[in-house]
Design an enzyme around this catalytic site. Structure first.
Site, mmCIF file in Angstrom:
data_model
loop_
_atom_site.group_PDB
_atom_site.id
_atom_site.type_symbol
_atom_site.label_atom_id
_atom_site.label_comp_id
_atom_site.label_asym_id
_atom_site.label_seq_id
_atom_site.Cartn_x
_atom_site.Cartn_y
_atom_site.Cartn_z
ATOM 1 N N ARG A 50 2.233 -14.668 10.619
ATOM 2 C CA ARG A 50 1.279 -13.704 11.173
ATOM 3 C C ARG A 50 1.634 -13.271 12.592
ATOM 4 O O ARG A 50 0.752 -13.095 13.432
ATOM 5 C CB ARG A 50 -0.147 -14.293 11.168
ATOM 6 N N ASP A 85 0.741 -7.585 2.649
ATOM 7 C CA ASP A 85 -0.205 -8.665 2.364
ATOM 8 C C ASP A 85 0.123 -9.230 0.989
ATOM 9 O O ASP A 85 0.651 -8.502 0.136
ATOM 10 C CB ASP A 85 -1.650 -8.154 2.390
ATOM 11 N N TYR A 96 -7.360 -16.058 -5.457
ATOM 12 C CA TYR A 96 -8.102 -14.834 -5.083
ATOM 13 C C TYR A 96 -8.585 -14.076 -6.316
ATOM 14 O O TYR A 96 -9.695 -13.546 -6.353
ATOM 15 C CB TYR A 96 -7.238 -13.917 -4.215
ATOM 16 N N ARG A 140 -4.827 -0.108 14.173
ATOM 17 C CA ARG A 140 -5.935 -0.383 13.261
ATOM 18 C C ARG A 140 -7.189 0.423 13.612
ATOM 19 O O ARG A 140 -8.072 0.583 12.769
ATOM 20 C CB ARG A 140 -6.240 -1.876 13.227
ATOM 21 N N ARG A 167 -3.720 -8.944 14.485
ATOM 22 C CA ARG A 167 -4.823 -8.648 15.382
ATOM 23 C C ARG A 167 -4.679 -9.073 16.834
ATOM 24 O O ARG A 167 -5.330 -8.512 17.712
ATOM 25 C CB ARG A 167 -6.092 -9.319 14.828
HETATM 26 O O1 1CP Z 1 3.369 -10.990 10.567
HETATM 27 C C1 1CP Z 1 2.780 -11.244 9.511
HETATM 28 O O2 1CP Z 1 2.859 -12.362 8.971
HETATM 29 C C2 1CP Z 1 1.917 -10.186 8.927
HETATM 30 C C3 1CP Z 1 2.080 -9.896 7.477
HETATM 31 C C4 1CP Z 1 1.083 -10.631 6.595
HETATM 32 C C5 1CP Z 1 1.348 -11.700 5.755
HETATM 33 C C6 1CP Z 1 2.653 -12.462 5.624
HETATM 34 C C7 1CP Z 1 -0.285 -10.280 6.411
HETATM 35 C C8 1CP Z 1 -0.995 -9.185 7.082
HETATM 36 N N1 1CP Z 1 -0.805 -11.083 5.427
HETATM 37 C C9 1CP Z 1 0.158 -11.960 5.026
HETATM 38 C C10 1CP Z 1 0.067 -12.962 3.962
HETATM 39 C C11 1CP Z 1 -1.270 -13.443 3.547
HETATM 40 N N2 1CP Z 1 -2.404 -12.730 3.278
HETATM 41 C C12 1CP Z 1 -1.515 -14.790 3.202
HETATM 42 C C13 1CP Z 1 -0.479 -15.870 3.262
HETATM 43 C C14 1CP Z 1 -0.279 -16.306 4.674
HETATM 44 C C15 1CP Z 1 -1.424 -17.105 5.265
HETATM 45 O O3 1CP Z 1 -1.775 -18.126 4.664
HETATM 46 O O4 1CP Z 1 -1.905 -16.682 6.304
HETATM 47 C C16 1CP Z 1 -2.838 -14.896 2.784
HETATM 48 C C17 1CP Z 1 -3.563 -16.140 2.333
HETATM 49 C C18 1CP Z 1 -3.398 -13.589 2.840
HETATM 50 C C19 1CP Z 1 -4.762 -13.218 2.448
HETATM 51 C C20 1CP Z 1 -5.423 -12.537 3.592
HETATM 52 N N3 1CP Z 1 -5.205 -11.236 3.917
HETATM 53 C C21 1CP Z 1 -6.320 -13.078 4.533
HETATM 54 C C22 1CP Z 1 -6.811 -14.532 4.566
HETATM 55 C C23 1CP Z 1 -8.190 -14.627 4.005
HETATM 56 C C24 1CP Z 1 -8.572 -16.040 3.640
HETATM 57 O O5 1CP Z 1 -8.595 -16.338 2.430
HETATM 58 O O6 1CP Z 1 -8.833 -16.843 4.548
HETATM 59 C C25 1CP Z 1 -6.646 -12.059 5.430
HETATM 60 C C26 1CP Z 1 -7.578 -12.115 6.601
HETATM 61 C C27 1CP Z 1 -5.915 -10.899 5.029
HETATM 62 C C28 1CP Z 1 -5.856 -9.581 5.683
HETATM 63 C C29 1CP Z 1 -4.654 -9.409 6.558
HETATM 64 N N4 1CP Z 1 -3.332 -9.498 6.109
HETATM 65 C C30 1CP Z 1 -2.473 -9.240 7.142
HETATM 66 C C31 1CP Z 1 -3.263 -8.953 8.303
HETATM 67 C C32 1CP Z 1 -2.692 -8.594 9.655
HETATM 68 C C33 1CP Z 1 -4.611 -9.069 7.922
HETATM 69 C C34 1CP Z 1 -5.813 -8.820 8.813
HETATM 70 C C35 1CP Z 1 -6.402 -7.544 8.355
HETATM 71 C C36 1CP Z 1 -6.687 -6.528 9.404
HETATM 72 O O7 1CP Z 1 -5.804 -5.947 10.042
HETATM 73 O O8 1CP Z 1 -7.877 -6.233 9.497
#
Ligand code: 1CP
Length: 347
Positions: A25, A74, A149, A38, A29
């Site tokens: 990540r 994602d 999910y 965003r 944000r």
């Molecule tokens: O630099 C990076 O890593 C960004 C790219 C990235 C990756 C590798 C994003 C962007 N998401 C992910 C993978 C991801 N998404 C995982 C595996 C990694 C981890 O465990 O963190 C998981 C579980 C998700 C699911 C997800 N998507 C969540 C977690 C929710 C939960 O179950 O707790 C969330 C908050 C998202 C949205 C998301 N994905 C990525 C971002 C930057 C965001 C935030 C959304 C936004 O901009 O509002």
């Protein structure tokens, strides 16, 4: 494909000048540049635009000096190409509108149609061109974590329905994981063909399973996936949270790099996993929020325990928290690189 970078060399156990570092990540944000984007686009709109994928993907390399970029996307994105309807909601995460609760729902999933997510592969190509000699990590969610999910309908703490499917409708559970595994192999192979230099599979929530359930129902699926990816001849990273009890099995799936969460000492993970695998981790991400001193103190303990380990990559135990001050991350990258060159306190 970039092969002569310190990140790739460390993954392969080849000599390199200092400890490589990147952060899960690292795009998100906590970055003012990401927040600015965003305010104009929804998360899913960013993830569907190749030009914006490139801009966000490369930004941490420019801003922090990390040794690898990870594709901005994602884990849910490829599910659009299997007919799944979902949204990513602010402060929640992925929400699936029609959760999968049995065999009939599993049969509703279509086979993966890669053309429907061509924007991802185009995003990989544009990112790779902009990154030049910095490697790009492609990624996918793992079948169990994606299934969680799809079955729960969103984030969960108990995995009530996912475990229910595993224990009460095993053939539907297996069919779901098998369909997802087929997607994972194709999706990652296409990212590699588009120019990614390493591939990571996020099994973020697999730690919720007992060791027995993991071994019996998930491990064989992961072994088949890694066997099919092996001919790509690039580092294959496997990561999950809360996986102390699963690490040895995760290490025998065919992955070549294991991502370790922050709960277990890195040196202990090394003992469990043996000398052949590369290890990546595992600073408690929350230290970043507590500032520079707390961050350096945690990093110091890890670096001391892993010094002289040629198959080690510095990372966090999970993703960068959104409250992180970018200056703390930037300081950490410089500090790790300096330590890796000179030993001890680096500077
Ligand atoms: O630099 C990076 O890593 C960004 C790219 C990235 C990756 C590798 C994003 C962007 N998401 C992910 C993978 C991801 N998404 C995982 C595996 C990694 C981890 O465990 O963190 C998981 C579980 C998700 C699911 C997800 N998507 C969540 C977690 C929710 C939960 O179950 O707790 C969330 C908050 C998202 C949205 C998301 N994905 C990525 C971002 C930057 C965001 C935030 C959304 C936004 O901009 O509002």
């Amino acid at each position: 494909m970039v092969t002569n970078s310190r990140f790739i060399r460390a993954c392969r156990g080849e000599p390199h000048d200092t400890v490589p570092v990147w952060f899960m990540r690292q795009a998100g944000r906590y970055q003012p540049t990401y927040r600015a984007l965003r305010s104009r686009y929804r998360m899913l709109d960013l993830a569907r635009s190749p030009n914006l994928i490139r801009d966000v993907t490369i930004s941490p390399v420019r801003e922090l000096g990390v040794d690898a970029a990870i594709l901005f996307s994602d884990i849910m994105i490829p599910l659009t190409a299997m007919g799944v309807n979902f949204d990513i909601q602010e402060n929640v995460g992925p929400v699936v509108f029609e959760p999968i609760r049995g065999g009939a729902d599993v049969r509703r999933l279509s086979r993966f149609v890669p053309e429907l997510v061509d924007y991802v592969f185009e995003g990989v190509r544009l990112s790779v061109a902009a990154l030049e000699d910095v490697p790009l990590i492609g990624f996918s969610g793992a079948p169990f974590t994606l299934a969680s999910y799809l079955v729960e309908g969103g984030p969960s703490r108990t995995y009530r329905w996912t475990k229910d499917l595993l224990w009460n409708d095993r053939s539907a559970f297996d069919a779901l994981l098998e369909g997802l595994a087929e997607m994972v192999v194709q999706y990652l192979t296409l990212q590699a063909k588009a120019g990614a230099s390493a591939l990571q599979i996020f099994d973020s929530w697999v730690g919720a399973l007992s060791a027995e359930d993991y071994r019996e129902a998930v491990w064989p699926v992961m072994c088949r996936i890694f066997a099919k990816l092996q001919p790509l001849n690039m580092p294959l990273i496997y990561f999950g949270v809360g996986t102390q009890h699963l690490l040895e099995d995760m290490g025998s799936t065919g992955a070549t790099v294991i991502g370790v969460d922050w709960r277990i000492p890195m040196a202990h993970a090394r003992k469990l996993l043996g000398p052949q695998l590369a290890l990546m981790g595992n600073l408690d991400p929350q230290r970043l929020v507590s500032g520079r001193a707390a961050t350096r103190a945690g990093a110091h303990l890890i670096m001391k325990s892993m010094q002289n380990d040629t198959r080690y990559i510095f990372n966090l135990g999970h993703g960068v928290p959104k409250e992180t001050d970018p200056a703390v991350l930037k300081d950490l990258v410089r500090w790790i690189h300096a330590w890796g060159r000179q030993g001890d306190d680096g500077e």
